[in-house]
Design a protein around this motif. Structure first.
Motif, PDB file in Angstrom:
ATOM      1  N   CYS A 129      12.605 -14.127  -8.517  1.00 35.92           N
ATOM      2  CA  CYS A 129      11.254 -13.990  -7.929  1.00 35.92           C
ATOM      3  C   CYS A 129      11.292 -13.733  -6.429  1.00 35.92           C
ATOM      4  CB  CYS A 129      10.435 -15.236  -8.215  1.00 35.92           C
ATOM      5  SG  CYS A 129      11.185 -16.745  -7.545  1.00 35.92           S
ATOM      6  N   TYR A 148      13.796  -9.983   4.559  1.00 38.43           N
ATOM      7  CA  TYR A 148      13.181  -9.394   3.363  1.00 38.43           C
ATOM      8  C   TYR A 148      11.732  -9.874   3.226  1.00 38.43           C
ATOM      9  CZ  TYR A 148      13.311  -7.525  -1.431  1.00 38.43           C
ATOM     10  OH  TYR A 148      13.083  -6.803  -2.585  1.00 38.43           O
ATOM     11  N   SER A 160      18.447 -17.915  -4.821  1.00 37.57           N
ATOM     12  CA  SER A 160      18.534 -18.118  -3.376  1.00 37.57           C
ATOM     13  C   SER A 160      17.541 -19.195  -2.912  1.00 37.57           C
ATOM     14  CB  SER A 160      18.230 -16.793  -2.662  1.00 37.57           C
ATOM     15  OG  SER A 160      17.739 -17.026  -1.365  1.00 37.57           O
ATOM     16  N   ASP A 216      21.315  -6.621  -9.392  1.00 41.93           N
ATOM     17  CA  ASP A 216      21.997  -7.530  -8.454  1.00 41.93           C
ATOM     18  C   ASP A 216      22.747  -8.656  -9.147  1.00 41.93           C
ATOM     19  OD1 ASP A 216      20.770  -6.024  -6.565  1.00 41.93           O
ATOM     20  OD2 ASP A 216      19.441  -7.583  -5.815  1.00 41.93           O
ATOM     21  N   VAL A 266      26.216 -13.347  -4.393  1.00 39.63           N
ATOM     22  CA  VAL A 266      24.838 -12.852  -4.510  1.00 39.63           C
ATOM     23  C   VAL A 266      23.871 -13.838  -3.843  1.00 39.63           C
ATOM     24  CG1 VAL A 266      22.990 -12.286  -6.130  1.00 39.63           C
ATOM     25  CG2 VAL A 266      25.336 -11.531  -6.598  1.00 39.63           C
ATOM     26  N   ARG A 293       7.625  -0.415  -2.518  1.00 41.45           N
ATOM     27  CA  ARG A 293       7.128  -1.400  -3.477  1.00 41.45           C
ATOM     28  C   ARG A 293       5.612  -1.324  -3.618  1.00 41.45           C
ATOM     29  NH1 ARG A 293       8.771  -6.409  -4.736  1.00 41.45           N
ATOM     30  NH2 ARG A 293      10.624  -5.984  -3.508  1.00 41.45           N
ATOM     31  N   CYS A 312      11.440  -8.148 -11.167  1.00 48.36           N
ATOM     32  CA  CYS A 312      11.131  -6.986 -10.325  1.00 48.36           C
ATOM     33  C   CYS A 312      12.340  -6.696  -9.433  1.00 48.36           C
ATOM     34  CB  CYS A 312       9.877  -7.287  -9.502  1.00 48.36           C
ATOM     35  SG  CYS A 312       9.337  -5.922  -8.470  1.00 48.36           S
ATOM     36  N   ALA A 316      19.749 -16.463 -13.282  1.00 43.52           N
ATOM     37  CA  ALA A 316      19.240 -15.648 -14.390  1.00 43.52           C
ATOM     38  C   ALA A 316      20.158 -15.688 -15.602  1.00 43.52           C
ATOM     39  CB  ALA A 316      19.073 -14.199 -13.921  1.00 43.52           C
TER      40      ALA A 316
HETATM   41  C1  LIG Z   1      15.686  -7.197  -4.469  1.00 43.91           C
HETATM   42  S1  LIG Z   1      15.287  -8.905  -4.466  1.00 43.91           S
HETATM   43  C2  LIG Z   1      13.756  -8.859  -5.387  1.00 43.91           C
HETATM   44  C3  LIG Z   1      12.930 -10.106  -5.214  1.00 43.91           C
HETATM   45  C4  LIG Z   1      11.560 -10.069  -5.901  1.00 43.91           C
HETATM   46  N1  LIG Z   1      11.657  -9.909  -7.340  1.00 43.91           N
HETATM   47  C5  LIG Z   1      10.710  -8.984  -5.308  1.00 43.91           C
HETATM   48  O1  LIG Z   1      10.420  -8.010  -6.010  1.00 43.91           O
HETATM   49  O2  LIG Z   1      10.359  -9.106  -4.146  1.00 43.91           O
HETATM   50  C6  LIG Z   1      16.442  -9.549  -5.662  1.00 43.91           C
HETATM   51  C7  LIG Z   1      16.296 -11.047  -5.914  1.00 43.91           C
HETATM   52  O3  LIG Z   1      17.070 -11.404  -7.050  1.00 43.91           O
HETATM   53  C8  LIG Z   1      17.654 -12.662  -6.821  1.00 43.91           C
HETATM   54  N2  LIG Z   1      18.790 -12.804  -7.711  1.00 43.91           N
HETATM   55  C9  LIG Z   1      19.909 -12.058  -7.716  1.00 43.91           C
HETATM   56  N3  LIG Z   1      20.736 -12.478  -8.679  1.00 43.91           N
HETATM   57  C10 LIG Z   1      20.121 -13.517  -9.290  1.00 43.91           C
HETATM   58  C11 LIG Z   1      20.472 -14.363 -10.370  1.00 43.91           C
HETATM   59  N4  LIG Z   1      21.647 -14.256 -10.983  1.00 43.91           N
HETATM   60  N5  LIG Z   1      19.600 -15.312 -10.756  1.00 43.91           N
HETATM   61  C12 LIG Z   1      18.411 -15.452 -10.123  1.00 43.91           C
HETATM   62  N6  LIG Z   1      18.023 -14.675  -9.086  1.00 43.91           N
HETATM   63  C13 LIG Z   1      18.868 -13.720  -8.682  1.00 43.91           C
HETATM   64  C14 LIG Z   1      18.004 -12.630  -5.352  1.00 43.91           C
HETATM   65  O4  LIG Z   1      18.218 -13.920  -4.828  1.00 43.91           O
HETATM   66  C15 LIG Z   1      16.785 -11.921  -4.773  1.00 43.91           C
HETATM   67  O5  LIG Z   1      15.788 -12.853  -4.422  1.00 43.91           O
END
Ligand SMILES: C[S@@+](CC[C@H](N)C(=O)[O-])C[C@H]1O[C@@H](n2cnc3c(N)ncnc32)[C@H](O)[C@@H]1O
Length: 268
Positions: A71, A34, A93, A140, A23, A46, A135, A118
């Motif tokens: 975030c 992105y 990330s 994911d 991920v 969005r 959000c 998370a």
């Molecule tokens: C679809 S993007 C959304 C980003 C932001 N919340 C937005 O709305 O623009 C998903 C985000 O979740 C993060 N993510 C995925 N799994 C995660 C985890 N286990 N812990 C923290 N962040 C995570 C990813 O790195 C990515 O930045």
């Protein structure tokens, strides 16, 4: 197999699992495209409906100690800070966090960004939060139920979690818009809803192509996880664009017919 996705991506189904390394690496690779897509307005699903819908569900956050989980480049963290919340943003990330910090340096809102998984929030924060937001993230995360437990653990008693994610009833392993001879969308065909599987999404039409992975779970799974964690459900929302938004952006019409996103409004 490949399926059309509503905003320029295609999904493939895999029976295997994902882990946090996959991920993180996927979102690291995705981060520049992105973030550029958000900055350019490319991410209009969005801006036109699900972002404002989640902001509205959050209500008055002024003065609240708020944690935004996943975030990314900081979109939702900034929305909350602009409304007076004291915001910490976490993401897996590093590259996404670089973009978030770049925004913070250019227009400071006092947001503190940190690299935290998370699923491990409780180990990272000793002082509880009033509000946790997330959000479009939890689908994911490899083990969403572990992330929900961690979110519950970092909230103060009586605190709120407002979490948006892809709607599991339409973000299914099989999903295809059936079209008439003129190419107009007639109906969304979905199948394999009950398959707990990994969906890999190929994002096309952004600054460059990228692939991300998500867990497909059922709505029943999500409610079992949420209620099993000890949350109380305050509200459940399925954001959709207004008629005016669809007039301005005809592409959004599909999102006014079927739910692509859902928002869980939870209390600890
Ligand atoms: C679809 S993007 C959304 C980003 C932001 N919340 C937005 O709305 O623009 C998903 C985000 O979740 C993060 N993510 C995925 N799994 C995660 C985890 N286990 N812990 C923290 N962040 C995570 C990813 O790195 C990515 O930045």
């Amino acid at each position: 197999m490949r399926w059309e996705f509503n905003h320029g991506a295609a999904m493939t189904e895999h029976g295997d699992a994902i882990d946090s390394t996959e991920v993180r690496d996927a979102w690291d690779r995705a981060a520049d495209a992105y973030a550029a897509g958000q900055a350019s307005g490319r991410d209009y699903y969005r801006y036109e409906f699900f972002g404002p819908a989640q902001v509205a569900v959050c209500g008055d956050v002024a003065g609240r100690r708020l944690l935004d989980v996943g975030c990314g480049a900081g979109y939702f963290a900034r929305e909350m800070a602009l409304r007076g919340a004291r915001v910490t943003g976490v993401d897996l990330s590093p590259r996404m966090l670089e973009h978030a910090r770049r925004h913070e340096a250019a227009a400071p809102l006092g947001i503190d960004y940190r690299e935290v998984d998370a699923e491990a929030l409780d180990a990272a924060f000793a002082e509880p939060f009033d509000v946790v937001t997330s959000c479009l993230v939890l689908q994911d995360v490899p083990r969403p139920e572990a992330a929900l437990r961690a979110i519950h653990a970092v909230l103060r008693p009586g605190g709120r979690a407002v979490l948006s994610m892809a709607h599991p009833c339409t973000d299914t392993p099989f999903r295809e818009w059936l079209r008439d001879d003129a190419g107009r969308k007639q109906a969304l065909a979905v199948d394999r809803y009950f398959a707990r599987t990994v969906l890999r999404t190929d994002w096309r039409g952004w600054a460059y192509d990228f692939t991300t992975a998500a867990v497909h779970a059922t709505l029943e799974d999500w409610f079992r996880w949420v209620l099993g964690t000890g949350f109380t459900l305050r509200g459940f929302h399925e954001p959709r664009p207004t008629e005016a938004a669809v007039r301005a952006r005809p592409d959004l019409e599909d999102a006014a017919r079927v739910p692509y996103f859902m928002i869980l409004d939870l209390a600890r």
